[in-house]
Write a protein that holds these residues in place. Structure first.
Motif, PDB file in Angstrom:
ATOM      1  N   ARG A 142       0.839  -1.194   0.000  1.00  0.00           N
ATOM      2  CA  ARG A 142       0.000   0.000   0.000  1.00  0.00           C
ATOM      3  C   ARG A 142       0.872   1.243   0.000  1.00  0.00           C
ATOM      4  NH1 ARG A 142      -4.357  -0.156   4.651  1.00  0.00           N
ATOM      5  NH2 ARG A 142      -4.900   1.765   3.563  1.00  0.00           N
ATOM      6  N   THR A 143       0.430   2.235  -0.737  1.00  0.00           N
ATOM      7  CA  THR A 143       1.133   3.499  -0.720  1.00  0.00           C
ATOM      8  C   THR A 143       0.882   4.176   0.626  1.00  0.00           C
ATOM      9  OG1 THR A 143       0.795   3.756  -3.081  1.00  0.00           O
ATOM     10  CG2 THR A 143       1.379   5.741  -1.851  1.00  0.00           C
ATOM     11  N   PRO A 144       1.943   4.586   1.320  1.00  0.00           N
ATOM     12  CA  PRO A 144       1.749   5.203   2.630  1.00  0.00           C
ATOM     13  C   PRO A 144       0.857   6.438   2.515  1.00  0.00           C
ATOM     14  CG  PRO A 144       4.087   4.739   2.226  1.00  0.00           C
ATOM     15  CD  PRO A 144       3.353   4.495   0.943  1.00  0.00           C
ATOM     16  N   ALA A 145      -0.073   6.563   3.463  1.00  0.00           N
ATOM     17  CA  ALA A 145      -0.963   7.712   3.461  1.00  0.00           C
ATOM     18  C   ALA A 145      -0.169   8.978   3.797  1.00  0.00           C
ATOM     19  CB  ALA A 145      -2.075   7.502   4.481  1.00  0.00           C
ATOM     20  N   LYS A 146      -0.529  10.080   3.177  1.00  0.00           N
ATOM     21  CA  LYS A 146       0.148  11.339   3.466  1.00  0.00           C
ATOM     22  C   LYS A 146      -0.289  11.834   4.843  1.00  0.00           C
ATOM     23  CE  LYS A 146       0.522  12.730  -1.371  1.00  0.00           C
ATOM     24  NZ  LYS A 146       0.101  13.724  -2.407  1.00  0.00           N
ATOM     25  N   ASP A 147       0.663  12.404   5.585  1.00  0.00           N
ATOM     26  CA  ASP A 147       0.300  12.912   6.907  1.00  0.00           C
ATOM     27  C   ASP A 147      -0.364  14.288   6.773  1.00  0.00           C
ATOM     28  OD1 ASP A 147       2.360  14.727   6.441  1.00  0.00           O
ATOM     29  OD2 ASP A 147       3.770  13.735   7.779  1.00  0.00           O
ATOM     30  N   ALA A 148      -0.924  14.753   7.872  1.00  0.00           N
ATOM     31  CA  ALA A 148      -1.690  16.002   7.854  1.00  0.00           C
ATOM     32  C   ALA A 148      -0.813  17.177   7.429  1.00  0.00           C
ATOM     33  CB  ALA A 148      -2.292  16.260   9.235  1.00  0.00           C
ATOM     34  N   TYR A 149       0.419  17.205   7.882  1.00  0.00           N
ATOM     35  CA  TYR A 149       1.337  18.291   7.527  1.00  0.00           C
ATOM     36  C   TYR A 149       1.506  18.363   6.010  1.00  0.00           C
ATOM     37  CZ  TYR A 149       5.837  20.672   6.914  1.00  0.00           C
ATOM     38  OH  TYR A 149       6.846  21.501   6.498  1.00  0.00           O
ATOM     39  N   THR A 150       1.764  17.222   5.385  1.00  0.00           N
ATOM     40  CA  THR A 150       1.973  17.178   3.934  1.00  0.00           C
ATOM     41  C   THR A 150       0.710  17.582   3.195  1.00  0.00           C
ATOM     42  OG1 THR A 150       3.625  15.424   4.172  1.00  0.00           O
ATOM     43  CG2 THR A 150       2.639  15.702   1.996  1.00  0.00           C
ATOM     44  N   LEU A 151      -0.434  17.124   3.668  1.00  0.00           N
ATOM     45  CA  LEU A 151      -1.704  17.456   3.009  1.00  0.00           C
ATOM     46  C   LEU A 151      -1.977  18.956   3.028  1.00  0.00           C
ATOM     47  CD1 LEU A 151      -3.865  14.533   4.444  1.00  0.00           C
ATOM     48  CD2 LEU A 151      -3.262  14.860   2.032  1.00  0.00           C
ATOM     49  N   ILE A 152      -1.748  19.591   4.176  1.00  0.00           N
ATOM     50  CA  ILE A 152      -1.985  21.037   4.274  1.00  0.00           C
ATOM     51  C   ILE A 152      -0.966  21.798   3.434  1.00  0.00           C
ATOM     52  CG2 ILE A 152      -2.079  23.020   5.832  1.00  0.00           C
ATOM     53  CD1 ILE A 152      -2.910  21.044   8.058  1.00  0.00           C
ATOM     54  N   LEU A 153       0.287  21.361   3.498  1.00  0.00           N
ATOM     55  CA  LEU A 153       1.352  22.018   2.732  1.00  0.00           C
ATOM     56  C   LEU A 153       1.052  21.950   1.238  1.00  0.00           C
ATOM     57  CD1 LEU A 153       4.084  23.399   3.272  1.00  0.00           C
ATOM     58  CD2 LEU A 153       5.173  21.179   2.916  1.00  0.00           C
ATOM     59  N   GLU A 154       0.620  20.803   0.760  1.00  0.00           N
ATOM     60  CA  GLU A 154       0.293  20.653  -0.660  1.00  0.00           C
ATOM     61  C   GLU A 154      -0.895  21.530  -1.044  1.00  0.00           C
ATOM     62  OE1 GLU A 154      -0.251  16.516  -1.490  1.00  0.00           O
ATOM     63  OE2 GLU A 154       1.906  16.118  -1.618  1.00  0.00           O
ATOM     64  N   ALA A 155      -1.863  21.640  -0.149  1.00  0.00           N
ATOM     65  CA  ALA A 155      -3.037  22.477  -0.432  1.00  0.00           C
ATOM     66  C   ALA A 155      -2.641  23.951  -0.566  1.00  0.00           C
ATOM     67  CB  ALA A 155      -4.084  22.307   0.667  1.00  0.00           C
ATOM     68  N   ILE A 156      -1.703  24.391   0.262  1.00  0.00           N
ATOM     69  CA  ILE A 156      -1.210  25.770   0.159  1.00  0.00           C
ATOM     70  C   ILE A 156      -0.432  25.935  -1.148  1.00  0.00           C
ATOM     71  CG2 ILE A 156       0.371  27.472   1.157  1.00  0.00           C
ATOM     72  CD1 ILE A 156      -0.327  26.285   3.921  1.00  0.00           C
ATOM     73  N   ASP A 157       0.429  24.957  -1.441  1.00  0.00           N
ATOM     74  CA  ASP A 157       1.268  25.018  -2.645  1.00  0.00           C
ATOM     75  C   ASP A 157       0.414  25.040  -3.911  1.00  0.00           C
ATOM     76  OD1 ASP A 157       3.909  24.976  -3.888  1.00  0.00           O
ATOM     77  OD2 ASP A 157       3.418  22.957  -4.545  1.00  0.00           O
ATOM     78  N   GLN A 158      -0.709  24.317  -3.877  1.00  0.00           N
ATOM     79  CA  GLN A 158      -1.579  24.229  -5.059  1.00  0.00           C
ATOM     80  C   GLN A 158      -2.593  25.382  -5.136  1.00  0.00           C
ATOM     81  OE1 GLN A 158      -3.237  20.299  -4.598  1.00  0.00           O
ATOM     82  NE2 GLN A 158      -1.258  19.295  -4.893  1.00  0.00           N
ATOM     83  N   GLY A 159      -2.544  26.275  -4.155  1.00  0.00           N
ATOM     84  CA  GLY A 159      -3.436  27.433  -4.191  1.00  0.00           C
ATOM     85  C   GLY A 159      -4.831  27.170  -3.659  1.00  0.00           C
ATOM     86  N   VAL A 160      -5.046  25.995  -3.042  1.00  0.00           N
ATOM     87  CA  VAL A 160      -6.350  25.729  -2.415  1.00  0.00           C
ATOM     88  C   VAL A 160      -6.562  26.736  -1.281  1.00  0.00           C
ATOM     89  CG1 VAL A 160      -7.717  24.050  -1.119  1.00  0.00           C
ATOM     90  CG2 VAL A 160      -6.254  23.283  -3.016  1.00  0.00           C
ATOM     91  N   TYR A 161      -5.486  26.980  -0.539  1.00  0.00           N
ATOM     92  CA  TYR A 161      -5.489  28.009   0.496  1.00  0.00           C
ATOM     93  C   TYR A 161      -4.483  29.072   0.091  1.00  0.00           C
ATOM     94  CZ  TYR A 161      -7.927  24.440   3.200  1.00  0.00           C
ATOM     95  OH  TYR A 161      -8.823  23.489   3.613  1.00  0.00           O
ATOM     96  N   ARG A 162      -4.939  30.319   0.051  1.00  0.00           N
ATOM     97  CA  ARG A 162      -4.114  31.429  -0.406  1.00  0.00           C
ATOM     98  C   ARG A 162      -3.693  32.294   0.781  1.00  0.00           C
ATOM     99  NH1 ARG A 162      -2.367  30.671  -5.199  1.00  0.00           N
ATOM    100  NH2 ARG A 162      -2.326  32.890  -5.683  1.00  0.00           N
ATOM    101  N   PRO A 163      -2.651  33.109   0.595  1.00  0.00           N
ATOM    102  CA  PRO A 163      -2.255  34.023   1.673  1.00  0.00           C
ATOM    103  C   PRO A 163      -3.451  34.807   2.205  1.00  0.00           C
ATOM    104  CG  PRO A 163      -0.619  34.072  -0.075  1.00  0.00           C
ATOM    105  CD  PRO A 163      -1.749  33.220  -0.576  1.00  0.00           C
ATOM    106  N   GLY A 164      -3.585  34.800   3.536  1.00  0.00           N
ATOM    107  CA  GLY A 164      -4.703  35.489   4.181  1.00  0.00           C
ATOM    108  C   GLY A 164      -5.870  34.590   4.504  1.00  0.00           C
ATOM    109  N   ASP A 165      -5.930  33.387   3.908  1.00  0.00           N
ATOM    110  CA  ASP A 165      -7.032  32.463   4.196  1.00  0.00           C
ATOM    111  C   ASP A 165      -6.899  31.897   5.614  1.00  0.00           C
ATOM    112  OD1 ASP A 165      -8.040  32.850   1.696  1.00  0.00           O
ATOM    113  OD2 ASP A 165      -7.463  30.897   0.889  1.00  0.00           O
TER     114      ASP A 165
END
Length: 214
Positions: A5-28
């Motif tokens: 099984r592919t290891p599940a991403k941890d919460a830190y990685t998930l949030i970091l990726e969301a910021i990097d992908q623009g899901v969450y923008r500066p000020g959100d």
């Protein structure tokens, strides 16, 4: 037969990726319960991830709330100084250490990314992949780690320089020059081409930001 099984991403990685992908923008604002629902994890790892991101200055306090941090003019200038030095070193080392296969992958990236012209978001993601490949081709793990930190902070910029009219075509031409220098094993030329690429991107970003309402 069982498949690993592919290891599940941890919460830190998930949030970091969301910021990097623009899901969450500066000020959100980031809310524990909403993040837990979005990512399907409990609130405890979310809380720990938010604390870690705040320590790394990727999140900031707004009263009792945590928001995605933003970079002011001086912070952005400082970041580009560090990025220029580290990226130039990565290009120089890539010219020395990249395998023939890694050089071919870089060439293919430039060719394939031409299909993304006109889509700044997709081009920005492709740009990050290209730079990441340069980093890996340097074959220096400590340099890669430092560049990862720099590029995390780059996600705190509200705009991409690739959104400027005509910037995509120019950026790909600059990528081609970098790859050509790496392919020739010309470290000085690779360093110079990458530094010039970042300098033009910085000037473009400053112009874009100057047009934003104050």
């Amino acid at each position: 037969m069982t498949h690993p099984r592919t290891p599940a991403k941890d919460a830190y990685t998930l949030i970091l990726e969301a910021i990097d992908q623009g899901v969450y923008r500066p000020g959100d604002r980031l809310v524990e319960s909403e993040l837990a629902d979005r990512f399907g994890v409990s609130r405890t790892p979310i809380r720990e991830a938010l604390q870690r991101l705040e320590t790394q200055s990727l999140l900031a306090r707004d009263g009792r709330s945590l928001i995605v941090a933003s970079l002011d003019h001086n912070q952005m200038a400082e970041l580009y100084v560090v990025r220029t030095e580290l990226e130039g070193l990565a290009a120089r080392l890539a010219a020395r250490h990249a395998t023939d296969e890694e050089v071919q992958v870089l060439r293919d990236m430039v060719t394939e990314d031409r299909a993304l012209l006109g889509d700044p978001g997709a081009l920005a993601r492709a740009n990050r992949r290209f730079h990441r490949m340069i980093h890996l081709a340097s074959h220096n793990r400590y340099l890669v780690q430092q560049l990862d930190l720099v590029h995390r902070s780059m996600a705190l910029m509200a705009t991409t320089s690739l959104a400027a009219e005509g910037r995509g075509e120019v950026a790909l031409a600059e990528h081609q020059a970098i790859v050509d220098a790496v392919g020739r094993r010309d470290g000085a030329a690779a360093d110079k081409a990458l530094r010039e690429h970042i300098s033009v991107a910085f000037v473009t970003r400053l112009k874009l930001d100057s047009r934003q309402p104050g």
